[in-house]
Design a protein around this motif. Sequence first.
Motif, PDB file in Angstrom:
ATOM      1  N   ALA A   1      73.798  12.371 111.772  1.00 55.69           N
ATOM      2  CA  ALA A   1      73.037  13.535 111.311  1.00 55.69           C
ATOM      3  C   ALA A   1      71.747  13.103 110.617  1.00 55.69           C
ATOM      4  O   ALA A   1      70.695  13.742 110.792  1.00 55.69           O
ATOM      5  N   PHE A   2      71.807  12.029 109.847  1.00 53.94           N
ATOM      6  CA  PHE A   2      70.604  11.515 109.167  1.00 53.94           C
ATOM      7  C   PHE A   2      69.510  11.193 110.175  1.00 53.94           C
ATOM      8  O   PHE A   2      68.354  11.603 110.012  1.00 53.94           O
ATOM      9  N   ARG A   3      69.867  10.470 111.214  1.00 54.16           N
ATOM     10  CA  ARG A   3      68.846  10.054 112.199  1.00 54.16           C
ATOM     11  C   ARG A   3      68.267  11.251 112.942  1.00 54.16           C
ATOM     12  O   ARG A   3      67.073  11.273 113.269  1.00 54.16           O
TER      13      ARG A   3
ATOM     14  N   LEU B   1      68.244  12.796 103.715  1.00 50.75           N
ATOM     15  CA  LEU B   1      68.396  11.752 102.702  1.00 50.75           C
ATOM     16  C   LEU B   1      69.611  12.013 101.816  1.00 50.75           C
ATOM     17  O   LEU B   1      70.223  11.080 101.290  1.00 50.75           O
ATOM     18  N   PHE B   2      69.958  13.277 101.636  1.00 50.13           N
ATOM     19  CA  PHE B   2      71.194  13.604 100.930  1.00 50.13           C
ATOM     20  C   PHE B   2      72.388  13.002 101.670  1.00 50.13           C
ATOM     21  O   PHE B   2      73.263  12.380 101.060  1.00 50.13           O
ATOM     22  N   LEU B   3      72.421  13.161 102.992  1.00 53.00           N
ATOM     23  CA  LEU B   3      73.511  12.601 103.790  1.00 53.00           C
ATOM     24  C   LEU B   3      73.493  11.073 103.764  1.00 53.00           C
ATOM     25  O   LEU B   3      74.550  10.427 103.753  1.00 53.00           O
ATOM     26  N   ALA B   4      72.297  10.485 103.754  1.00 54.37           N
ATOM     27  CA  ALA B   4      72.207   9.027 103.642  1.00 54.37           C
ATOM     28  C   ALA B   4      72.797   8.565 102.318  1.00 54.37           C
ATOM     29  O   ALA B   4      73.500   7.539 102.253  1.00 54.37           O
ATOM     30  N   GLY B   5      72.516   9.319 101.251  1.00 58.01           N
ATOM     31  CA  GLY B   5      73.095   8.993  99.956  1.00 58.01           C
ATOM     32  C   GLY B   5      74.606   9.127  99.958  1.00 58.01           C
ATOM     33  O   GLY B   5      75.323   8.308  99.375  1.00 58.01           O
ATOM     34  N   VAL B   6      75.109  10.159 100.625  1.00 55.24           N
ATOM     35  CA  VAL B   6      76.554  10.352 100.732  1.00 55.24           C
ATOM     36  C   VAL B   6      77.198   9.147 101.427  1.00 55.24           C
ATOM     37  O   VAL B   6      78.192   8.577 100.939  1.00 55.24           O
ATOM     38  N   ALA B   7      76.643   8.756 102.569  1.00 58.17           N
ATOM     39  CA  ALA B   7      77.207   7.638 103.324  1.00 58.17           C
ATOM     40  C   ALA B   7      77.133   6.340 102.529  1.00 58.17           C
ATOM     41  O   ALA B   7      78.094   5.552 102.510  1.00 58.17           O
TER      42      ALA B   7
ATOM     43  N   ALA C   1      71.624  12.839  93.950  1.00 58.51           N
ATOM     44  CA  ALA C   1      72.740  13.787  94.015  1.00 58.51           C
ATOM     45  C   ALA C   1      73.622  13.496  95.224  1.00 58.51           C
ATOM     46  O   ALA C   1      74.854  13.608  95.161  1.00 58.51           O
ATOM     47  N   GLY C   2      73.014  13.109  96.346  1.00 54.55           N
ATOM     48  CA  GLY C   2      73.793  12.706  97.506  1.00 54.55           C
ATOM     49  C   GLY C   2      74.646  11.484  97.207  1.00 54.55           C
ATOM     50  O   GLY C   2      75.784  11.375  97.666  1.00 54.55           O
ATOM     51  N   ASN C   3      74.088  10.561  96.409  1.00 55.99           N
ATOM     52  CA  ASN C   3      74.884   9.418  95.975  1.00 55.99           C
ATOM     53  C   ASN C   3      76.129   9.875  95.231  1.00 55.99           C
ATOM     54  O   ASN C   3      77.236   9.357  95.431  1.00 55.99           O
TER      55      ASN C   3
ATOM     56  N   TYR D   1      60.534  19.967 104.598  1.00 54.00           N
ATOM     57  CA  TYR D   1      61.063  19.485 103.316  1.00 54.00           C
ATOM     58  C   TYR D   1      62.587  19.595 103.272  1.00 54.00           C
ATOM     59  O   TYR D   1      63.266  18.676 102.813  1.00 54.00           O
ATOM     60  N   ARG D   2      63.128  20.717 103.750  1.00 56.34           N
ATOM     61  CA  ARG D   2      64.583  20.879 103.706  1.00 56.34           C
ATOM     62  C   ARG D   2      65.283  19.886 104.615  1.00 56.34           C
ATOM     63  O   ARG D   2      66.319  19.326 104.253  1.00 56.34           O
ATOM     64  N   ARG D   3      64.735  19.683 105.809  1.00 57.68           N
ATOM     65  CA  ARG D   3      65.327  18.696 106.723  1.00 57.68           C
ATOM     66  C   ARG D   3      65.319  17.320 106.097  1.00 57.68           C
ATOM     67  O   ARG D   3      66.309  16.577 106.158  1.00 57.68           O
ATOM     68  N   MET D   4      64.186  16.953 105.510  1.00 57.42           N
ATOM     69  CA  MET D   4      64.072  15.651 104.867  1.00 57.42           C
ATOM     70  C   MET D   4      65.081  15.518 103.729  1.00 57.42           C
ATOM     71  O   MET D   4      65.781  14.514 103.608  1.00 57.42           O
ATOM     72  N   SER D   5      65.164  16.556 102.887  1.00 55.42           N
ATOM     73  CA  SER D   5      66.066  16.510 101.740  1.00 55.42           C
ATOM     74  C   SER D   5      67.518  16.370 102.189  1.00 55.42           C
ATOM     75  O   SER D   5      68.285  15.573 101.635  1.00 55.42           O
ATOM     76  N   PHE D   6      67.905  17.154 103.204  1.00 53.47           N
ATOM     77  CA  PHE D   6      69.291  17.114 103.664  1.00 53.47           C
ATOM     78  C   PHE D   6      69.608  15.781 104.336  1.00 53.47           C
ATOM     79  O   PHE D   6      70.704  15.225 104.165  1.00 53.47           O
TER      80      PHE D   6
END
Length: 427
Positions: A204-206, A39-45, A165-167, A32-37
């Motif tokens: 990092a996302f991939r 997708l968080f980075l995907a939102g950031v990008a 939140a990543g967005n 769950y944490r890996r997934m969350s982080f």
Amino acid sequence: MPSADTGASTVVAATSPVPDSDSRLTPGGPGYRRMSFALFLAGVATFALLYSTQALLPLISSGFAVSASAASWTVAAATGGLALFVLPMSALSERFGRRTVMTASLVVAVSLGVLVPFAPSLGALVALRFLQGAALAGLPASATAYLAEEVRPKALVTAIGLFVAGNSVGGMSGRVITGWVAQEWGWRVAVGVIGVIAVGCAIAFRLLLPAPRHFTPGSLRPRVLARTVRDHLANPLLCRLYAIGALFMTVFGGVYTVIGYRLTEAPFSLPQGIIGSIFLVYLVGTVSASTAGRLVGRLGRRGALYLAGGTTAAGLVVSLADSLPLVLLGLVLITAGFFAGHAVASSAVSKTATTGRAQASALYQSAYYIGSSTGSTVGAMAFHAGGWAGTVGVGVLAVAGVVTITVLGSRAARTQRALAPISPSGA
């Protein structure tokens, strides 16, 4: 005949754990944490690239000798490209997988990001930004569909809130970084730096995103896609959520496209670096989006939308003051209200659609980014015609639309309960 009730069976029933057949991700569980982080980075990008020129519009205006409304097309073109291509990209994700499409989208978007700083004219810059937005279209709908499939329903609002939140972090960091870099080296270097940051996020996302375990490939047949879209558009609740997302984003797009121009003028006359730092208020959006699940748990979906709309409207009114602290307070309220409303509406779409989730999310994202393009262009035009008060007027009308739609939804829910008082699904 029921089996005899023995003491041994009672002990086993009391001490043996009930097997959990739901293998989807849950907070605290593996992956769950890996997934969350990830997708968080995907939102950031996504948000850093999508809005990389927004804080730089005054510099782009002066660099190409164009008006605020003309420069605003560098934002509107990107969000418009995303709005146009999000549905086709969601269809590809149904066939080839969410992770594959999200990865391909980021690769193309960051590659275009390398070219953006070298645009020789405003027209070329707008064209590159349109293509970049079209490439990023594979992220939002595929991400929410991925979460709906891979995360347990009770954790879905929280998971989508983290993606949103990543967005907000991407939007904030992109604007803050570009503001300070542009003050020293110009807007071209600033957008180039954002492109480099997005490359790191994409890699990092991939590496982090877990492989999907609950994805079932769908069909790419146009007839099937058209039927799915038609079914979603025939759902009154989904249509209301689409409209709410578009209206919230109309406010947000207009305010943050124009705020740089307002702060460069008297009585503020702020330098570009300070204007970029104003976007640190996005951190408020990070908090409000990530807590949207608890807000819905306390107030219900419609109650949360009323609160988000009221907070946004209050921020618009407060921002009218010619006082920098009050303008900042207004931006804080607008940002908190917007991100909370967006997280609530987008998660409700994912929970409402039981089939064709990618298409349901894509329609929401399309409406959402149409609202962004509309807010950017109309907000800039209103600012040119009537100053900041004109932009605020556009925002207030959009919030009034959110409240009206939510009221209509409340009435529809009451009517449904009255017609089916004994149905367990009537609520």
